[in-house]
Structure formats: C-alpha cells, structure tokens
Design a protein around this motif. Structure first.
Motif, PDB file in Angstrom:
ATOM      1  N   GLU A 237       0.903  -1.186   0.082  1.00 51.87           N
ATOM      2  CA  GLU A 237       0.011  -0.097   0.066  1.00 51.87           C
ATOM      3  C   GLU A 237       0.800   1.368   0.056  1.00 51.87           C
ATOM      4  N   MET A 238       0.528   2.170  -0.731  1.00 52.65           N
ATOM      5  CA  MET A 238       1.261   3.567  -0.771  1.00 52.65           C
ATOM      6  C   MET A 238       0.548   4.556   0.603  1.00 52.65           C
ATOM      7  N   VAL A 239       1.704   4.684   1.465  1.00 56.71           N
ATOM      8  CA  VAL A 239       1.120   5.385   2.571  1.00 56.71           C
ATOM      9  C   VAL A 239       1.894   6.924   2.518  1.00 56.71           C
ATOM     10  N   ILE A 240       0.810   7.868   2.006  1.00 60.40           N
ATOM     11  CA  ILE A 240       1.027   9.126   1.764  1.00 60.40           C
ATOM     12  C   ILE A 240       0.967  10.006   3.242  1.00 60.40           C
ATOM     13  N   THR A 241       1.754  10.691   3.474  1.00 59.50           N
ATOM     14  CA  THR A 241       1.806  11.609   4.669  1.00 59.50           C
ATOM     15  C   THR A 241       1.892  12.915   4.173  1.00 59.50           C
TER      16      THR A 241
ATOM     17  N   ASP B 188      -6.633  -1.231  -7.356  1.00 63.49           N
ATOM     18  CA  ASP B 188      -6.716  -0.119  -8.520  1.00 63.49           C
ATOM     19  C   ASP B 188      -6.220  -0.387  -9.646  1.00 63.49           C
ATOM     20  N   ARG B 189      -5.037  -1.156  -9.517  1.00 62.35           N
ATOM     21  CA  ARG B 189      -4.141  -1.223 -10.671  1.00 62.35           C
ATOM     22  C   ARG B 189      -3.382  -2.599 -10.767  1.00 62.35           C
ATOM     23  N   ASP B 190      -3.443  -3.303 -11.795  1.00 64.21           N
ATOM     24  CA  ASP B 190      -2.450  -4.321 -11.988  1.00 64.21           C
ATOM     25  C   ASP B 190      -1.151  -4.222 -11.755  1.00 64.21           C
ATOM     26  N   GLU B 191      -0.530  -3.006 -12.039  1.00 59.24           N
ATOM     27  CA  GLU B 191       0.873  -2.675 -12.127  1.00 59.24           C
ATOM     28  C   GLU B 191       1.141  -1.328 -11.917  1.00 59.24           C
ATOM     29  N   LEU B 192       1.989  -0.867 -11.351  1.00 59.40           N
ATOM     30  CA  LEU B 192       2.367   0.570 -11.105  1.00 59.40           C
ATOM     31  C   LEU B 192       4.149   0.534 -11.096  1.00 59.40           C
ATOM     32  N   GLU B 193       4.199   1.241 -12.403  1.00 54.46           N
ATOM     33  CA  GLU B 193       5.785   1.596 -12.537  1.00 54.46           C
ATOM     34  C   GLU B 193       5.801   2.826 -13.086  1.00 54.46           C
ATOM     35  N   GLY B 194       7.214   3.131 -13.132  1.00 51.15           N
ATOM     36  CA  GLY B 194       7.612   4.450 -13.703  1.00 51.15           C
ATOM     37  C   GLY B 194       7.968   5.603 -12.528  1.00 51.15           C
ATOM     38  N   ASP B 195       7.766   6.816 -12.788  1.00 52.14           N
ATOM     39  CA  ASP B 195       8.212   7.865 -12.246  1.00 52.14           C
ATOM     40  C   ASP B 195       7.036   8.362 -11.500  1.00 52.14           C
ATOM     41  N   VAL B 196       6.718   7.342 -10.208  1.00 51.43           N
ATOM     42  CA  VAL B 196       5.698   7.613  -9.445  1.00 51.43           C
ATOM     43  C   VAL B 196       5.409   8.580  -8.203  1.00 51.43           C
ATOM     44  N   TYR B 197       4.461   9.457  -8.070  1.00 51.79           N
ATOM     45  CA  TYR B 197       4.367  10.347  -6.839  1.00 51.79           C
ATOM     46  C   TYR B 197       3.100  10.880  -6.832  1.00 51.79           C
ATOM     47  N   PRO B 198       2.716  11.179  -5.597  1.00 54.66           N
ATOM     48  CA  PRO B 198       1.204  11.725  -5.260  1.00 54.66           C
ATOM     49  C   PRO B 198       1.306  13.189  -5.185  1.00 54.66           C
ATOM     50  N   LYS B 199       0.105  13.764  -5.443  1.00 55.63           N
ATOM     51  CA  LYS B 199      -0.206  15.193  -4.988  1.00 55.63           C
ATOM     52  C   LYS B 199      -1.180  15.015  -4.381  1.00 55.63           C
ATOM     53  N   VAL B 200      -1.332  15.845  -3.243  1.00 57.45           N
ATOM     54  CA  VAL B 200      -2.425  16.164  -2.177  1.00 57.45           C
ATOM     55  C   VAL B 200      -2.654  17.621  -2.455  1.00 57.45           C
ATOM     56  N   GLU B 201      -4.107  17.744  -2.476  1.00 54.98           N
ATOM     57  CA  GLU B 201      -4.406  19.164  -3.024  1.00 54.98           C
ATOM     58  C   GLU B 201      -5.672  19.596  -1.931  1.00 54.98           C
ATOM     59  N   ALA B 202      -5.744  20.571  -1.640  1.00 50.84           N
ATOM     60  CA  ALA B 202      -6.736  21.202  -0.720  1.00 50.84           C
ATOM     61  C   ALA B 202      -7.693  22.448  -1.293  1.00 50.84           C
ATOM     62  N   GLU B 203      -8.875  22.130  -1.016  1.00 51.49           N
ATOM     63  CA  GLU B 203      -9.766  23.519  -1.617  1.00 51.49           C
ATOM     64  C   GLU B 203     -10.640  23.827  -0.516  1.00 51.49           C
TER      65      GLU B 203
END
Length: 135
Positions: free
Chosen positions: A38-42, A96-111
């Motif tokens: 699991e990706m844990v995003i802080t 959600d995905r069968d695979e996840l490769e590449g230049d991966v990173y999350p973006k967290v946004e607030a409105e």
C-alpha cells in the motif's frame, strides 16, 4: 443599495478565496510503500485559520506528472478536514491497478470547503451566492 451590497459580497469572496488559495495549505507531502504493498502518503495540513475546513483530494502520476489519476481504494485523511497537523492517506495500489511502474508520486490538494447551506442561503434570500447569477 442592492448594488453596494452585491459589490461587498463579491469583494469578500474574492479576498477570502485569494488568501485561502494563496497559501500552501498542504505541506511536507511524502510517501512510502508498506509491507502490504500500500502507498502510505503523509502530509501536513497547515491552514492560516484552524477553523477553516478543506476538501482534501489525492492524485497519482506514474509518468512524471504528464497524466494524473485519482485512486479509488483509499482511506484516511481525505475529504473534509479541519485543523492543523500531520495527516495520512493509505492507498491499496493493487485494488486499483494491475501494476504501477515509472516515475510515481502523489499530489495532495486542498480546496476550501463551503457547506451547501451557504449556497442555499444565497439563492433563497436573493443575496449573491455562488450559484446565484442574478446579480
């Protein structure tokens, strides 16, 4: 009189939103993969006023930011959030995905979150509201 009142409301909303969007409310975004894959995003929520409520969303890229998608299998500090502090979002990648490769990173946004009662108030009273175009 109505024109003056309309201008005041427009000015209030513009000033309020410019300050809310002008600052970086989401800070210190980081992520890691845990033992369950699991990706844990802080992140840190750092509002100017601690009583402001924000709608938090997360997007993921796997191609360095050219395209983004919204993960569905998430839990944690998403949606309506209030106050200052460290927050965490967990994404079950392989739900959600069968695979996840590449230049991966999350973006967290607030409105800024505006409760529906403000929109209804503007329409029902005739005051200039978000969806009231009869100004």
């Amino acid at each position: 009189m109505r024109n003056s009142l309309t201008k005041r409301y427009i000015l209030y909303f513009l000033i309020h939103f410019s300050f809310s969007y002008g600052q970086n409310v989401v800070q210190n975004v980081d992520w890691d993969i845990n033992e369950d894959n699991e990706m844990v995003i802080t992140y840190t929520l750092n509002p100017e006023k601690t009583n402001n409520v924000y709608k938090i969303s997360v997007s993921i890229t796997s191609d360095g930011g050219r395209t983004w998608f919204s993960p569905r299998s998430t839990e944690g500090d998403l949606g309506k959030q209030k106050g200052y502090g460290n927050k965490q979002i967990t994404w079950d990648i392989f739900s959600d995905r069968d695979e996840l490769e590449g230049d991966v990173y999350p973006k967290v946004e607030a409105e800024v979150y505006l409760p529906p009662t403000l929109i209804g108030l503007g329409i029902s009273t005739g005051l200039p509201g978000i969806l009231n175009y009869n100004m």
